[in-house]
Design an enzyme around this catalytic site. Structure first.
Site, PDB file in Angstrom:
ATOM      1  N   LYS A 264     -31.982  12.011  13.531  1.00  0.00           N
ATOM      2  CA  LYS A 264     -30.567  11.900  13.890  1.00  0.00           C
ATOM      3  C   LYS A 264     -30.445  11.573  15.363  1.00  0.00           C
ATOM      4  CE  LYS A 264     -28.194  15.018  15.474  1.00  0.00           C
ATOM      5  NZ  LYS A 264     -27.635  15.389  16.818  1.00  0.00           N
TER       6      LYS A 264
ATOM      7  N   ASN B 219      -6.285   3.132 -10.155  1.00  0.00           N
ATOM      8  CA  ASN B 219      -5.221   4.134 -10.200  1.00  0.00           C
ATOM      9  C   ASN B 219      -5.729   5.525 -10.552  1.00  0.00           C
ATOM     10  OD1 ASN B 219      -2.733   2.421  -9.844  1.00  0.00           O
ATOM     11  ND2 ASN B 219      -3.699   1.362 -11.560  1.00  0.00           N
TER      12      ASN B 219
ATOM     13  N   HIS C 246     -44.399  13.451   8.183  1.00  0.00           N
ATOM     14  CA  HIS C 246     -44.203  14.502   7.185  1.00  0.00           C
ATOM     15  C   HIS C 246     -43.307  15.629   7.702  1.00  0.00           C
ATOM     16  CE1 HIS C 246     -48.247  12.881   6.170  1.00  0.00           C
ATOM     17  NE2 HIS C 246     -48.564  13.246   7.387  1.00  0.00           N
TER      18      HIS C 246
ATOM     19  N   GLY D  47      -2.983  -3.058  -2.324  1.00  0.00           N
ATOM     20  CA  GLY D  47      -4.024  -2.242  -1.721  1.00  0.00           C
ATOM     21  C   GLY D  47      -4.929  -1.555  -2.709  1.00  0.00           C
TER      22      GLY D  47
ATOM     23  N   ALA E  62       0.823  -1.208   0.000  1.00  0.00           N
ATOM     24  CA  ALA E  62       0.000   0.000   0.000  1.00  0.00           C
ATOM     25  C   ALA E  62       0.855   1.256   0.000  1.00  0.00           C
ATOM     26  CB  ALA E  62      -0.924  -0.002   1.219  1.00  0.00           C
TER      27      ALA E  62
ATOM     28  N   ARG F 274     -29.982   9.506   9.924  1.00  0.00           N
ATOM     29  CA  ARG F 274     -28.576   9.800  10.176  1.00  0.00           C
ATOM     30  C   ARG F 274     -28.047   8.937  11.318  1.00  0.00           C
ATOM     31  NH1 ARG F 274     -28.386  16.058  11.046  1.00  0.00           N
ATOM     32  NH2 ARG F 274     -26.189  15.561  11.462  1.00  0.00           N
TER      33      ARG F 274
END
Length: 446
Positions: free
Chosen positions: A333, A226, A345, A101, A10, A315
């Site tokens: 969230k 790449n 709604h 990697g 890597a 979330r």
């Protein structure tokens, strides 16, 4: 038990990506490329895995921890890169897998076949993963005989006859750990680039009288990344796999090509997913959940028979209980929506609990942030929150309470109480006509 180790190369700079982010950390299906390889290696349970990184790649070391990393201070070729793992693999006499990697699509099944081939009766010193690309122009060719793999010839050095060979070198290898580092030490750099090429170990092993072998893999598994366009191509491959896995597992995808999963998405049976749904990392969906179109879900858990969307956003930290409804243009969230509750709604629920069977009216907002900190809103079981309500946290709404539409609630409301804060309703008959007449006289406009 089969002894296996792995070296992941890597250290590449990834200049064609034109990015400050190291190439191997670019995400595919919500997971860094290098993490896909680490996950695939689970099939062969390596006792040691070493990641070779380059200078300035501390972020890669952080991401792969607790796996050890070794530094290739100078990028002197692939054989030189593998040699940097010598100390970490000292004394290891099993099979060493060498992976890249930026080649993240290799499957666990292929890695298993590589290890099995290395342990075959012929005891090959090196097993190379070959493939047949649609356009083989740039790749080295695998030269085989009835005895197995004889050599790897780079395209620029190949004869016309060798260039006609369709079986190409992927670079991925499984090598006998007893001879790996001796082979690497014998690799020279007498070539145009002055680099030490890992491919040379095949001819060196044959020169020692050891057999070498080839395992053939699918071309899509060996797609190297790449550039940004190749990253997009790899994303298309992995999304195709994930969609197929979802449908084979009992999910219905109305328009599969428009649904995007993360590698770790977990779906129960009889899940229905509409078009243009996106799953970020960390999502778990229970049996019988209906997800309508254009939803975005990340870091969330949804229990059985819940309904989401259309156009819902969950979330991180959102938990939706069994039979709950989260409707259109609703964002949730870090909150729990409990069993049978309805948030149907145009609502924001953040840092909150919505109790079982509670009903949240359209336009309700939990005001959870004052510019400095986040605060909790608690809505009790069976509470009814009227439309266009602002709940100013921290605040608690008791079980069974009713909040009148258009209210701003900044103090706790006890169970079964009615709370409303809007002004008294007032009607002035004829006022509008008098106002318009007055304005016409002032402005001279009709």
């Amino acid at each position: 038990m089969t002894k296996t180790a792995a070296v992941i190369l890597a250290a590449g700079q990834g200049t064609r990506m034109k990015s400050a982010l190291p190439k191997v950390l670019h995400p595919l299906a919500g997971r860094p490329m290098v993490a896909h390889l680490i996950h695939a290696l689970g099939a062969v349970a390596p006792s040691r895995t070493v990641v070779v990184i380059g200078p300035g790649m501390e972020s890669v070391a952080d991401r792969v921890a607790p796996l050890p990393t070794v530094l290739q201070a100078e990028r002197l070729g692939t054989a030189h890169a593998v040699a940097q793992a010598g100390e970490a693999l000292a004394g290891f006499d099993g099979t060493v897998l060498i992976l890249y990697g930026d080649t993240p699509l290799i499957t666990p099944e292929t890695l298993t076949r590589m290890v099995e081939a290395r342990l075959a009766a012929e005891d090959p010193a090196v097993v190379v993963l070959g493939f047949r690309p649609a356009d083989p122009l740039q790749y080295g060719r695998l030269i085989t005989s009835p005895a197995g793999l004889e050599a790897i010839v780079e395209y620029k050095d190949a004869t016309a006859e060798q260039r006609a060979i369709g079986l190409c070198n992927s670079g991925v290898m499984a090598v006998d750990g007893r001879v790996l580092f001796a082979l690497l030490a014998a690799v020279g750099n007498d070539n145009a680039k002055g680099e030490y090429y890992l491919t040379d170990i095949v001819a060196l092993a044959r020169g020692m009288g050891r057999a070498c072998a080839v395992v053939e893999g699918a071309a899509e598994e060996l797609l190297g990344v790449n550039s940004r366009s190749e990253l997009a191509a790899a994303e298309a491959v992995i999304q195709g796999r994930l969609r197929e896995k979802a449908m084979e597992g009992g999910a219905t995808l109305t328009a599969p090509e428009t649904v995007f999963f993360s590698a770790d998405t977990r779906l129960g049976r009889d899940v229905s997913i509409g078009p243009f749904v996106t799953f970020g990392p960390g999502v778990e969906i229970g049996d019988g959940v209906e997800i309508k179109g254009f939803c975005h879900i990340e870091g969330a858990r949804v229990a059985a028979k819940a309904t989401l969307g259309p156009y819902a956003r969950l979330r991180p930290g959102a938990t939706i209980a069994e039979g709950a409804h989260v409707g259109n243009f609703v964002e949730i969230k870090n909150s729990a929506v409990e069993q049978g509750a309805k948030v149907n709604h145009l609502t924001y629920i953040g840092d909150a609990r919505v109790g079982a069977r509670a009903n949240i009216g359209a336009g309700t907002i939990t005001c959870n942030y004052d510019g400095f900190g986040k605060y909790h809103t608690d809505i009790g079981e069976g509470a009814f929150i009227g439309s266009n309500t602002a709940l100013v946290a921290p605040v608690s709404i008791g079980a069974g309470a009713i909040i009148g539409a258009g209210s701003t609630i900044a103090r706790d409301v006890e169970a079964d109480a009615l709370a409303l804060t809007r002004g008294p309703h007032e009607v002035r008959p004829g006022w509008a006509a008098k106002f318009r007449a007055h304005m016409r006289r002032l402005t001279g406009k009709n």
